[in-house]
Design a protein around this motif. Structure first.
Motif, PDB file in Angstrom:
ATOM      1  N   TRP A  80      89.459  55.108 -11.216  1.00 38.29           N
ATOM      2  CA  TRP A  80      88.903  56.326 -11.796  1.00 38.29           C
ATOM      3  C   TRP A  80      88.325  57.193 -10.685  1.00 38.29           C
ATOM      4  O   TRP A  80      87.908  56.696  -9.649  1.00 38.29           O
ATOM      5  N   PRO A  81      88.293  58.502 -10.895  1.00 44.41           N
ATOM      6  CA  PRO A  81      87.802  59.391  -9.837  1.00 44.41           C
ATOM      7  C   PRO A  81      86.300  59.228  -9.613  1.00 44.41           C
ATOM      8  O   PRO A  81      85.536  58.971 -10.537  1.00 44.41           O
ATOM      9  N   THR A  82      85.915  59.379  -8.359  1.00 39.28           N
ATOM     10  CA  THR A  82      84.499  59.358  -8.013  1.00 39.28           C
ATOM     11  C   THR A  82      84.030  60.794  -7.835  1.00 39.28           C
ATOM     12  O   THR A  82      84.827  61.735  -7.826  1.00 39.28           O
ATOM     13  N   VAL A  83      82.745  60.970  -7.661  1.00 37.60           N
ATOM     14  CA  VAL A  83      82.198  62.309  -7.442  1.00 37.60           C
ATOM     15  C   VAL A  83      82.761  62.892  -6.152  1.00 37.60           C
ATOM     16  O   VAL A  83      83.109  64.073  -6.082  1.00 37.60           O
ATOM     17  N   GLU A  84      82.872  62.060  -5.134  1.00 37.51           N
ATOM     18  CA  GLU A  84      83.398  62.537  -3.862  1.00 37.51           C
ATOM     19  C   GLU A  84      84.844  63.004  -3.985  1.00 37.51           C
ATOM     20  O   GLU A  84      85.217  64.066  -3.475  1.00 37.51           O
ATOM     21  N   SER A  85      85.670  62.236  -4.679  1.00 42.75           N
ATOM     22  CA  SER A  85      87.078  62.642  -4.810  1.00 42.75           C
ATOM     23  C   SER A  85      87.213  63.896  -5.676  1.00 42.75           C
ATOM     24  O   SER A  85      88.061  64.749  -5.401  1.00 42.75           O
ATOM     25  N   LEU A  86      86.385  64.027  -6.699  1.00 43.35           N
ATOM     26  CA  LEU A  86      86.429  65.250  -7.513  1.00 43.35           C
ATOM     27  C   LEU A  86      85.991  66.467  -6.721  1.00 43.35           C
ATOM     28  O   LEU A  86      86.592  67.535  -6.818  1.00 43.35           O
ATOM     29  N   ASN A  87      84.923  66.320  -5.921  1.00 41.65           N
ATOM     30  CA  ASN A  87      84.473  67.434  -5.089  1.00 41.65           C
ATOM     31  C   ASN A  87      85.531  67.816  -4.066  1.00 41.65           C
ATOM     32  O   ASN A  87      85.754  69.007  -3.815  1.00 41.65           O
ATOM     33  N   ASN A  88      86.168  66.827  -3.457  1.00 35.74           N
ATOM     34  CA  ASN A  88      87.242  67.135  -2.508  1.00 35.74           C
ATOM     35  C   ASN A  88      88.391  67.860  -3.196  1.00 35.74           C
ATOM     36  O   ASN A  88      88.934  68.817  -2.651  1.00 35.74           O
ATOM     37  N   TYR A  89      88.760  67.421  -4.373  1.00 32.84           N
ATOM     38  CA  TYR A  89      89.864  68.043  -5.105  1.00 32.84           C
ATOM     39  C   TYR A  89      89.532  69.481  -5.507  1.00 32.84           C
ATOM     40  O   TYR A  89      90.388  70.373  -5.432  1.00 32.84           O
ATOM     41  N   LEU A  90      88.288  69.720  -5.941  1.00 30.15           N
ATOM     42  CA  LEU A  90      87.916  71.044  -6.436  1.00 30.15           C
ATOM     43  C   LEU A  90      87.572  72.022  -5.323  1.00 30.15           C
ATOM     44  O   LEU A  90      87.947  73.195  -5.380  1.00 30.15           O
ATOM     45  N   PHE A  91      86.845  71.573  -4.312  1.00 26.16           N
ATOM     46  CA  PHE A  91      86.269  72.509  -3.351  1.00 26.16           C
ATOM     47  C   PHE A  91      86.990  72.599  -2.020  1.00 26.16           C
ATOM     48  O   PHE A  91      86.736  73.526  -1.253  1.00 26.16           O
ATOM     49  N   THR A  92      87.895  71.685  -1.708  1.00 26.98           N
ATOM     50  CA  THR A  92      88.626  71.784  -0.448  1.00 26.98           C
ATOM     51  C   THR A  92      89.509  73.033  -0.408  1.00 26.98           C
ATOM     52  O   THR A  92      89.493  73.752   0.600  1.00 26.98           O
ATOM     53  N   PRO A  93      90.262  73.361  -1.457  1.00 27.11           N
ATOM     54  CA  PRO A  93      91.056  74.601  -1.395  1.00 27.11           C
ATOM     55  C   PRO A  93      90.184  75.850  -1.276  1.00 27.11           C
ATOM     56  O   PRO A  93      90.541  76.794  -0.571  1.00 27.11           O
ATOM     57  N   VAL A  94      89.032  75.849  -1.933  1.00 31.58           N
ATOM     58  CA  VAL A  94      88.142  77.007  -1.870  1.00 31.58           C
ATOM     59  C   VAL A  94      87.595  77.169  -0.453  1.00 31.58           C
ATOM     60  O   VAL A  94      87.586  78.273   0.106  1.00 31.58           O
ATOM     61  N   SER A  95      87.140  76.075   0.150  1.00 32.37           N
ATOM     62  CA  SER A  95      86.588  76.175   1.498  1.00 32.37           C
ATOM     63  C   SER A  95      87.663  76.526   2.513  1.00 32.37           C
ATOM     64  O   SER A  95      87.413  77.284   3.454  1.00 32.37           O
ATOM     65  N   ASP A  96      88.878  76.010   2.336  1.00 31.90           N
ATOM     66  CA  ASP A  96      89.973  76.388   3.234  1.00 31.90           C
ATOM     67  C   ASP A  96      90.270  77.879   3.135  1.00 31.90           C
ATOM     68  O   ASP A  96      90.504  78.545   4.151  1.00 31.90           O
ATOM     69  N   TYR A  97      90.245  78.406   1.929  1.00 36.54           N
ATOM     70  CA  TYR A  97      90.483  79.837   1.734  1.00 36.54           C
ATOM     71  C   TYR A  97      89.386  80.675   2.384  1.00 36.54           C
ATOM     72  O   TYR A  97      89.658  81.682   3.041  1.00 36.54           O
ATOM     73  N   ILE A  98      88.144  80.256   2.226  1.00 36.18           N
ATOM     74  CA  ILE A  98      87.029  81.005   2.824  1.00 36.18           C
ATOM     75  C   ILE A  98      87.108  80.948   4.344  1.00 36.18           C
ATOM     76  O   ILE A  98      86.896  81.964   5.030  1.00 36.18           O
ATOM     77  N   PHE A  99      87.422  79.789   4.910  1.00 35.45           N
ATOM     78  CA  PHE A  99      87.575  79.696   6.360  1.00 35.45           C
ATOM     79  C   PHE A  99      88.730  80.572   6.843  1.00 35.45           C
ATOM     80  O   PHE A  99      88.644  81.192   7.908  1.00 35.45           O
ATOM     81  N   HIS A 100      89.790  80.636   6.056  1.00 38.29           N
ATOM     82  CA  HIS A 100      90.908  81.506   6.407  1.00 38.29           C
ATOM     83  C   HIS A 100      90.471  82.971   6.411  1.00 38.29           C
ATOM     84  O   HIS A 100      90.822  83.734   7.307  1.00 38.29           O
ATOM     85  N   LEU A 101      89.690  83.375   5.412  1.00 38.91           N
ATOM     86  CA  LEU A 101      89.187  84.750   5.365  1.00 38.91           C
ATOM     87  C   LEU A 101      88.261  85.043   6.531  1.00 38.91           C
ATOM     88  O   LEU A 101      88.301  86.129   7.114  1.00 38.91           O
ATOM     89  N   LEU A 102      87.430  84.093   6.891  1.00 39.57           N
ATOM     90  CA  LEU A 102      86.513  84.290   8.016  1.00 39.57           C
ATOM     91  C   LEU A 102      87.275  84.419   9.331  1.00 39.57           C
ATOM     92  O   LEU A 102      86.887  85.213  10.196  1.00 39.57           O
ATOM     93  N   GLU A 103      88.337  83.674   9.499  1.00 34.02           N
ATOM     94  CA  GLU A 103      89.154  83.787  10.710  1.00 34.02           C
ATOM     95  C   GLU A 103      89.822  85.160  10.785  1.00 34.02           C
ATOM     96  O   GLU A 103      89.944  85.738  11.856  1.00 34.02           O
TER      97      GLU A 103
END
Length: 81
Positions: free
Chosen positions: A52-75
């Motif tokens: 079953w998913p853990t809090v860490e795996s859910l956070n990685n699944y939900l927020f990794t694409p968002v943070s990658d997008y924000i880092f891309h915008l900052l670059e």
């Protein structure tokens, strides 16, 4: 042994609370409570709860694409100026 006791107690609590809320005409709350107790009990099922998913795996699944997008915008912004 303790995990089986928690599994059974969570399911019993969910069913009892479901019946109590149904008598009070709170059907949606009763269903949500039963689902929550079933989800909690699922973590204590032998050999199944580990998958079953853990809090860490859910956070990685939900927020990794968002943070990658924000880092891309900052670059892009630092590259423009």
């Amino acid at each position: 042994m303790i995990s089986i006791a928690i599994l059974i107690s969570s399911l019993c609590y969910g069913v009892l609370f479901f019946c109590r809320l149904r008598k009070q005409s709170s059907v949606s709350d009763a269903i949500l409570m039963l689902l929550l107790c079933g989800f909690i009990a699922g973590y204590f099922v032998p050999r199944v709860g580990e998958k079953w998913p853990t809090v860490e795996s859910l956070n990685n699944y939900l927020f990794t694409p968002v943070s990658d997008y924000i880092f891309h915008l900052l670059e892009l912004r630092t590259g423009e100026g």
